[in-house]
Write a protein that holds these residues in place. Structure first.
Motif, PDB file in Angstrom:
ATOM      1  N   VAL A   1     -44.394 184.560  62.278  1.00 31.22           N
ATOM      2  CA  VAL A   1     -44.422 185.901  61.689  1.00 31.22           C
ATOM      3  C   VAL A   1     -43.515 186.789  62.545  1.00 31.22           C
ATOM      4  CG1 VAL A   1     -45.875 187.909  61.157  1.00 31.22           C
ATOM      5  CG2 VAL A   1     -46.782 185.592  60.863  1.00 31.22           C
ATOM      6  N   PRO A   2     -42.564 187.515  61.932  1.00 31.14           N
ATOM      7  CA  PRO A   2     -41.662 188.351  62.744  1.00 31.14           C
ATOM      8  C   PRO A   2     -42.453 189.279  63.662  1.00 31.14           C
ATOM      9  CG  PRO A   2     -40.926 188.288  60.467  1.00 31.14           C
ATOM     10  CD  PRO A   2     -42.251 187.584  60.505  1.00 31.14           C
TER      11      PRO A   2
ATOM     12  N   ARG B   1     -45.881 191.696  63.140  1.00 33.24           N
ATOM     13  CA  ARG B   1     -47.027 190.823  63.410  1.00 33.24           C
ATOM     14  C   ARG B   1     -48.365 191.582  63.455  1.00 33.24           C
ATOM     15  NH1 ARG B   1     -47.404 188.528  69.247  1.00 33.24           N
ATOM     16  NH2 ARG B   1     -47.893 190.730  69.518  1.00 33.24           N
TER      17      ARG B   1
ATOM     18  N   ARG C   1     -43.423 173.371  56.477  1.00 25.64           N
ATOM     19  CA  ARG C   1     -44.473 174.032  57.273  1.00 25.64           C
ATOM     20  C   ARG C   1     -44.316 175.547  57.312  1.00 25.64           C
ATOM     21  NH1 ARG C   1     -44.704 169.743  62.378  1.00 25.64           N
ATOM     22  NH2 ARG C   1     -45.274 167.953  61.093  1.00 25.64           N
ATOM     23  N   LYS C   2     -43.046 176.017  57.289  1.00 28.52           N
ATOM     24  CA  LYS C   2     -42.813 177.465  57.328  1.00 28.52           C
ATOM     25  C   LYS C   2     -43.398 178.162  56.110  1.00 28.52           C
ATOM     26  CE  LYS C   2     -38.329 177.223  59.581  1.00 28.52           C
ATOM     27  NZ  LYS C   2     -36.910 177.176  59.277  1.00 28.52           N
TER      28      LYS C   2
ATOM     29  N   MET D   1     -40.390 170.704  58.895  1.00 28.13           N
ATOM     30  CA  MET D   1     -40.412 172.076  59.425  1.00 28.13           C
ATOM     31  C   MET D   1     -40.158 173.106  58.318  1.00 28.13           C
ATOM     32  SD  MET D   1     -41.330 172.160  62.488  1.00 28.13           S
ATOM     33  CE  MET D   1     -41.632 171.001  63.793  1.00 28.13           C
TER      34      MET D   1
ATOM     35  N   ARG E   1     -53.370 186.267  66.271  1.00 26.07           N
ATOM     36  CA  ARG E   1     -52.106 186.538  66.968  1.00 26.07           C
ATOM     37  C   ARG E   1     -51.428 185.224  67.358  1.00 26.07           C
ATOM     38  NH1 ARG E   1     -53.253 190.343  71.495  1.00 26.07           N
ATOM     39  NH2 ARG E   1     -53.553 191.876  69.873  1.00 26.07           N
ATOM     40  N   TYR E   2     -52.250 184.293  67.832  1.00 24.35           N
ATOM     41  CA  TYR E   2     -51.675 183.002  68.237  1.00 24.35           C
ATOM     42  C   TYR E   2     -51.066 182.275  67.032  1.00 24.35           C
ATOM     43  CZ  TYR E   2     -51.204 178.408  70.380  1.00 24.35           C
ATOM     44  OH  TYR E   2     -50.702 177.220  70.847  1.00 24.35           O
ATOM     45  N   PHE E   3     -51.839 182.226  65.943  1.00 22.79           N
ATOM     46  CA  PHE E   3     -51.320 181.506  64.773  1.00 22.79           C
ATOM     47  C   PHE E   3     -50.123 182.241  64.160  1.00 22.79           C
ATOM     48  CE2 PHE E   3     -55.521 179.487  65.085  1.00 22.79           C
ATOM     49  CZ  PHE E   3     -55.089 178.179  65.133  1.00 22.79           C
ATOM     50  N   ALA E   4     -50.153 183.574  64.182  1.00 19.31           N
ATOM     51  CA  ALA E   4     -48.997 184.328  63.669  1.00 19.31           C
ATOM     52  C   ALA E   4     -47.752 183.997  64.481  1.00 19.31           C
ATOM     53  CB  ALA E   4     -49.287 185.822  63.735  1.00 19.31           C
ATOM     54  N   ASP E   5     -47.910 183.875  65.786  1.00 21.79           N
ATOM     55  CA  ASP E   5     -46.764 183.574  66.649  1.00 21.79           C
ATOM     56  C   ASP E   5     -46.217 182.169  66.397  1.00 21.79           C
ATOM     57  OD1 ASP E   5     -46.487 185.987  67.967  1.00 21.79           O
ATOM     58  OD2 ASP E   5     -47.981 185.493  69.489  1.00 21.79           O
ATOM     59  N   ILE E   6     -47.103 181.190  66.347  1.00 18.24           N
ATOM     60  CA  ILE E   6     -46.562 179.826  66.205  1.00 18.24           C
ATOM     61  C   ILE E   6     -46.163 179.519  64.758  1.00 18.24           C
ATOM     62  CG2 ILE E   6     -47.749 178.915  68.243  1.00 18.24           C
ATOM     63  CD1 ILE E   6     -49.694 177.479  66.401  1.00 18.24           C
ATOM     64  N   TYR E   7     -46.608 180.368  63.819  1.00 18.50           N
ATOM     65  CA  TYR E   7     -46.160 180.205  62.432  1.00 18.50           C
ATOM     66  C   TYR E   7     -44.980 181.130  62.114  1.00 18.50           C
ATOM     67  CZ  TYR E   7     -49.684 176.875  60.940  1.00 18.50           C
ATOM     68  OH  TYR E   7     -50.418 175.723  60.783  1.00 18.50           O
TER      69      TYR E   7
ATOM     70  N   LYS F   1     -56.466 183.169  58.723  1.00 16.97           N
ATOM     71  CA  LYS F   1     -55.575 182.304  59.516  1.00 16.97           C
ATOM     72  C   LYS F   1     -54.572 181.592  58.605  1.00 16.97           C
ATOM     73  CE  LYS F   1     -56.513 178.066  60.940  1.00 16.97           C
ATOM     74  NZ  LYS F   1     -57.308 176.957  61.451  1.00 16.97           N
TER      75      LYS F   1
END
Lengths: 262, 353
Positions: free
Chosen positions: B148-149, B153, B116-117, B113, B140-146, B189
């Motif tokens: 991004v504050p 975002r 991955r961050k 983890m 937006r989806y990838f920013a959220d699960i990765y 992405k």
């Protein structure tokens, strides 16, 4: 709360994908509706209680079909899109991502269940007379969450297999029957009862019927709250097993490279 | 024959000047962000039902590799060489069978983890995006699960969309994008969460020349901003243009590891006879390969026109012999050229095979 954010983002993402693909209407709305209608047609000149019984079952069938179908496809579709690498290498645990998606699926299940309920009542001209509406609503929502918990359990198992489609198709009808959605489980052979009773939605459906049907006497005779307790305990058990399974799946996927194959 | 350059023969990776290398030669004292030691990755498969046979494939075979911060490191190799498997281990998607893998100071096995961050993954090809939704929804989806504050975002998404020149198409479904636009979105992405280290797996595969040039330009910009990049590619000119150092990998082993000019120096004692013609066949290629004095032959057997690159040590002596073999063919050009990175690569890979 990065994990909760991953779950809410996955919920929203699943919604976007769902709304972008109108063909989902067929497995999610139309097929369960047709099935519920078939069940209702089997009752000749049914009493209002019998119709309500069948309609509730039809709604549950829709909810279950949706949960199962979407759980099976939640990672399979990422394999098809080629996004599974990006999902799996995200710093958010897979269980929260799948969890968010499963809750959306369960939410659509509510819409689905209510649609079948209302449509069937209109067609059979049965007034919506729920004996205890607050208890009905509580049982309905918690049963939905129990379905989501069961969906999580299946999702974990489906993550590693490329045959999720076959499994979802194979599990659809046994669960309809096993949970008593179609007819009371006491009509089933005794040897099937342990299987039925191990499914949390079985208890939820019984609780829904306790709250909806005045004088309901065909249930498990542990009453509304007994049903709710059994459902909650089983749902919790599903979640615990799911967490363990997702950890095992994560480890196995990294060891065997199974996850990315499609 | 020049000095021996192969791990296969010596057990060590040897560079152009013959100095054994573990990858550090010529590197400065910048922090090591990828540190791979003795990496082995095996795959197991079974065949048969009653009498199952277990098969083991060694995809990566004792690789040592160090990449420093801010470096653009290229991994070159033929299909099945172990490039993608190496990237998958480094990005925590696969566990190594043996060896240690440290990425940005974290153990890729025990602290996935944390790794991955801090990393981004950019894949080439048509897949890897959600086609039914828009570019903005994808990001937006990838920013959220990765992670991004949330406060930055949307601004960050705007920035990366502008950067890859997709701002005006941000709300168009990805299925309506051209192949080049999809690749730009792949890049967006991979960097939306501002990773320190970016893995690019064949990012220009299947792109037209203009789109490939844009992708290379963006890659250079990322390095200019201080990001570290590990790139795999089949295109030698791309590696030559972009990479600070290149590792040539084949059959799971690193055959050579050096700067592009260092690798070219491996074949500095050779020249290339480039032949263009019509009706050239695979048999001609084999005949040329069999000639004494020919090191290797690379051929592009097009339907209309064929091209061969014949590596030789003595071009003056070899030209008549090559011409003799092809005397019954319609040869439209035969030139002696300086070897390129591709010639060095082909020589390394062919000799190892």
């Amino acid at each position: 709360m990065p994990r909760l954010r991953a779950a809410t983002a996955s919920f929203r993402h699943q919604a976007s994908m769902f709304l972008a693909e109108p063909q989902w209407l067929i497995p999610n709305i139309i097929a369960p509706f047709v099935l519920a209608m078939v069940v209702l047609m089997l009752y000749r000149e049914p009493s209002p209680e019998a119709v309500l019984y069948a309609v509730l079952g039809g709604g549950m069938m829709g909810m279950w079909g949706n949960t199962l179908y979407a759980s099976g496809y939640s990672i399979q579709s990422d394999r098809w899109w080629g996004t599974v690498d990006a999902i799996f290498s995200a710093p958010s645990p897979l269980i929260w991502i799948i969890g968010g998606r499963t809750v959306w699926n369960a939410f659509i299940g509510i819409v689905n269940g209510l649609f079948v309920l209302v449509a069937a009542m209109l067609i059979f001209r049965t007034p919506l007379e729920v004996a205890n509406f607050p208890m009905f609503l509580l049982a309905f929502v918690l049963t939905l969450l129990s379905l989501a918990a069961l969906g999580m359990l299946f999702s974990a198992a489906f993550v590693l297999t490329r045959s999720a489609q076959v499994l979802t198709n194979g599990l659809e009808f046994p669960i309809y029957v096993g949970t008593g959605s179609m007819f009371p489980i006491f009509l089933l052979p005794y040897w099937t009862h342990p299987l039925s009773l191990s499914l949390a939605p079985t208890w939820g459906i019984d609780a829904i019927r306790y709250s909806a049907l005045a004088g309901y006497a065909q249930g498990f005779r542990i009453g509304y709250w007994g049903d709710m307790l059994a459902m909650a305990a089983l749902s919790l058990l599903y979640l615990v097993i799911s967490i363990w399974l997702f950890k095992a799946v994560d480890r196995r996927a990294r060891r065997t490279a199974d996850l990315m194959r499609y | 024959m020049t000095s021996i350059h192969f791990r296969a023969l010596t057990g060590k990776v040897i560079t152009s000047n013959g100095i054994p290398s573990t990858g550090e030669r010529g590197m400065d004292d910048r922090e090591i962000v990828i540190d791979v030691r003795g990496l082995v990755r095996k795959y197991h498969s079974t065949t048969g039902v009653l009498h199952q046979k277990r098969r083991e494939t060694v995809a990566v075979d004792h690789i040592d590799l160090q990449v420093r911060r801010g470096e653009l490191f290229g991994l070159l190799g033929p299909n099945g060489a172990g490039k993608t498997t190496t990237i998958k281990v480094l990005t925590t998607l696969l566990l190594p069978t043996e060896g240690s893998v440290q990425v940005l100071g974290y153990d890729a096995v025990k602290q996935p983890m944390e790794v991955r961050k801090r990393i981004g993954l950019i894949l080439g090809g048509e897949r890897g995006l959600y086609y039914r939704i828009t570019a903005r929804q994808n990001l937006r989806y990838f920013a959220d699960i990765y992670g991004v504050p949330i406060a930055i975002r949307d601004k960050r998404i705007e920035e990366v969309l502008a950067r890859v020149d997709l701002l005006d198409k941000a709300d168009v479904r990805v299925e309506d994008y051209s192949r080049g636009m999809k690749q730009r979105l792949h890049i967006a992405k991979g960097i939306v969460h501002d990773p320190e280290l970016v893995f690019m797996d064949e990012p220009t595969i299947g792109l037209d020349p203009e789109a490939a040039r844009d992708t290379r330009a963006m890659t250079k910009e990322l390095v200019g901003e201080g990001k570290t990049i590990l790139l795999t590619t089949h295109y030698m000119y791309e590696a030559d243009e972009l990479c600070d150092r290149v590792g040539v990998i084949a059959r799971g082993r690193i055959l050579a590891l050096d700067t592009p000019s260092g690798l070219k120096a491996l074949v500095k004692d050779t020249s290339v006879i480039e032949v263009e013609g019509f009706g050239l066949t695979e048999m001609d290629v084999e005949s040329l390969r069999a000639l004494e004095g020919v090191r290797t032959v690379a051929a592009n057997m097009g339907e209309d026109k064929q091209t061969m690159r014949v590596q030789v040590e003595d071009p003056g002596g070899m030209l008549p012999r090559v011409a003799h073999i092809l005397e019954d063919r319609k040869v439209i050009g035969m030139k002696v050229k300086e070897p390129t990175l591709e010639d060095a690569y082909l020589w390394l890979v062919r000799e190892d095979a």
